[in-house]
Design a protein around this motif. Structure first.
Motif, PDB file in Angstrom:
ATOM      1  N   THR A   1      -3.366   5.159   4.471  1.00  0.00           N
ATOM      2  CA  THR A   1      -3.882   3.796   4.508  1.00  0.00           C
ATOM      3  C   THR A   1      -2.764   2.787   4.749  1.00  0.00           C
ATOM      4  N   GLY A   2      -1.622   3.009   4.111  1.00  0.00           N
ATOM      5  CA  GLY A   2      -0.502   2.095   4.311  1.00  0.00           C
ATOM      6  C   GLY A   2      -0.008   2.088   5.743  1.00  0.00           C
TER       7      GLY A   2
ATOM      8  N   MET B   1      -4.632  11.166  -3.974  1.00  0.00           N
ATOM      9  CA  MET B   1      -4.471   9.710  -3.941  1.00  0.00           C
ATOM     10  C   MET B   1      -3.224   9.320  -3.156  1.00  0.00           C
ATOM     11  N   ARG B   2      -2.144  10.070  -3.361  1.00  0.00           N
ATOM     12  CA  ARG B   2      -0.914   9.746  -2.645  1.00  0.00           C
ATOM     13  C   ARG B   2      -1.089   9.947  -1.143  1.00  0.00           C
TER      14      ARG B   2
ATOM     15  N   VAL C   1       0.825  -1.209   0.000  1.00  0.00           N
ATOM     16  CA  VAL C   1       0.000   0.000   0.000  1.00  0.00           C
ATOM     17  C   VAL C   1       0.859   1.259   0.000  1.00  0.00           C
ATOM     18  N   LEU C   2       1.890   1.307   0.814  1.00  0.00           N
ATOM     19  CA  LEU C   2       2.717   2.514   0.891  1.00  0.00           C
ATOM     20  C   LEU C   2       3.412   2.821  -0.431  1.00  0.00           C
ATOM     21  N   SER C   3       3.736   1.773  -1.194  1.00  0.00           N
ATOM     22  CA  SER C   3       4.399   2.014  -2.475  1.00  0.00           C
ATOM     23  C   SER C   3       3.510   2.772  -3.451  1.00  0.00           C
ATOM     24  N   GLN C   4       2.193   2.755  -3.227  1.00  0.00           N
ATOM     25  CA  GLN C   4       1.287   3.473  -4.124  1.00  0.00           C
ATOM     26  C   GLN C   4       1.383   4.991  -3.922  1.00  0.00           C
ATOM     27  N   ALA C   5       1.996   5.428  -2.829  1.00  0.00           N
ATOM     28  CA  ALA C   5       2.150   6.862  -2.565  1.00  0.00           C
ATOM     29  C   ALA C   5       3.474   7.406  -3.079  1.00  0.00           C
TER      30      ALA C   5
ATOM     31  N   ARG D   1       1.048  10.313  -9.806  1.00  0.00           N
ATOM     32  CA  ARG D   1      -0.297  10.116  -9.299  1.00  0.00           C
ATOM     33  C   ARG D   1      -0.823  11.384  -8.624  1.00  0.00           C
TER      34      ARG D   1
ATOM     35  N   MET E   1      -3.143   6.934   0.117  1.00  0.00           N
ATOM     36  CA  MET E   1      -2.358   5.704   0.143  1.00  0.00           C
ATOM     37  C   MET E   1      -1.327   5.718   1.281  1.00  0.00           C
TER      38      MET E   1
ATOM     39  N   GLY F   1      -2.220  10.920   6.664  1.00  0.00           N
ATOM     40  CA  GLY F   1      -2.861  11.374   5.442  1.00  0.00           C
ATOM     41  C   GLY F   1      -2.935  12.885   5.340  1.00  0.00           C
TER      42      GLY F   1
END
Length: 339
Positions: free
Chosen positions: A95-96, A88-89, A75-79, A84, A92, A145
């Protein structure tokens, strides 16, 4: 490699990789602290009818650590990618962080619920640990966040770097007017401090731990005051004890002359920082130093390390002082001197 660096947020990448690993390592460490009180094998799942699935302690701790790392990285890699959207970052990243902490809370609740039992079939998930950990995971995820800076921002450090780069382009001699060096007492002095204080402190600790710790702290402070960071550039001379405590700040325009000399610390009051009768000194030992005469009649003495570095420091201070004086003479009446 350059394209990759330009496409990711380096600080977010470091956090995304490092945080789950550190969290997993902390979980494994705590699991080993509880190891003597845990049953073998351990329960890894519980069913409503009271049944359980079992696994060895190593599988529980190691598998749990892998789950923490995998969930965090996923999950953290999506930030990390800059392509992006910022919202969203942020989501993510929060959430991560939440997911990594929540998974750790679930594993810790299962671990604590089995502590002190001889048979894992009598165990259960500790609801207190689960509730506290889940609450902390939610709150910290929300905070992350909000505080995560997903947008590229121009920082004051960038301003200073740009200003320095422009100054070097306009004046190639700028690099030659800068010197930074560490000066410190001889190694034998630090050995003497260690022998004279740390060893007695170790003996005192047996009877009075707080007094032994106090003696050790005083020894470290005394050693720190025999180290200094010396900086000289177009702004003038700065000296920081132990590299952090500023004790001298002499503007370039206030310097009348600077010369290298071989001095005796006793002539200036001894080692360390001294300020007496208009003369300030930061001497870590007797030997090579720079004596600075100020326009107000006072003087400053600073250890220069070796004869070569002391001569170089005196040369830089003489040059920047001369430039500052020329700038002040050329400025209009009532105006500020040129920088």
């Amino acid at each position: 490699m350059g394209k990759f660096r330009d496409s990711v947020d380096a600080s977010a990448l470091r956090f995304a990789v490092g945080f789950p690993v550190m969290l997993a390592a902390a979980f494994v460490f705590c699991a080993f602290l509880l190891r003597p009180d845990l049953p073998e094998p351990m329960a890894i799942s519980w069913t409503p009818d009271g049944g359980s699935s079992f696994a060895p302690f190593g599988a529980y701790a190691g598998g749990g650590a892998l789950i923490i790392v995998a969930a965090g990285w996923l999950v953290l890699s999506q930030a990390v990618p800059l392509s992006r959207p910022a919202v969203m970052r942020r989501i993510m990243m929060g959430t991560g962080l939440f997911l990594s902490l929540f998974v750790t809370s679930v594993l810790a609740a299962g671990l604590v619920g089995q502590t002190g039992l001889a048979d894992a079939r009598d165990s259960h998930v500790d609801l207190t640990v689960l509730a506290l950990g889940s609450g902390a995971a939610v709150s910290l995820g929300v905070i992350m966040g909000f505080v995560f800076k997903a947008d590229r921002q121009w920082s004051p450090e960038d301003d200073r770097a740009l200003e320095l780069a422009l100054a070097r382009e306009l004046d190639p001699e700028l690099a030659g007017d800068t010197i930074r060096l560490w000066v410190h007492a001889r190694s034998s002095v630090f050995v003497m401090i260690a022998v004279g204080t740390l060893f007695p402190a170790a003996l005192i600790t047996v009877a009075l731990p707080w007094l032994g710790a106090l003696v050790a702290v005083l020894a470290v402070v005394a050693a720190a005051f025999l180290c200094a960071r010396v900086k000289a550039d177009r702004r003038g001379l700065r000296v920081l004890v132990a590299g952090v405590l500023p004790v001298m700040d002499v503007p370039a325009a206030a310097i009348s002359a600077a010369s290298a000399a071989d001095v005796r610390a006793a002539d200036y009051g001894g080692w360390g920082y001294r300020n007496h009768s208009g003369t300030a000194a930061m001497l870590v030992s007797s030997g090579p130093a720079v004596v600075v005469r100020k326009t107000d009649g006072h003087s400053v003495a600073v250890s220069g390390g070796s004869p070569a570095t002391a001569a170089r420091l005196a040369e830089v201070l003489t040059r920047v002082a001369a430039r500052a004086h020329r700038g002040g003479a050329a400025s209009p009446a009532g105006g500020a001197p040129e920088s």
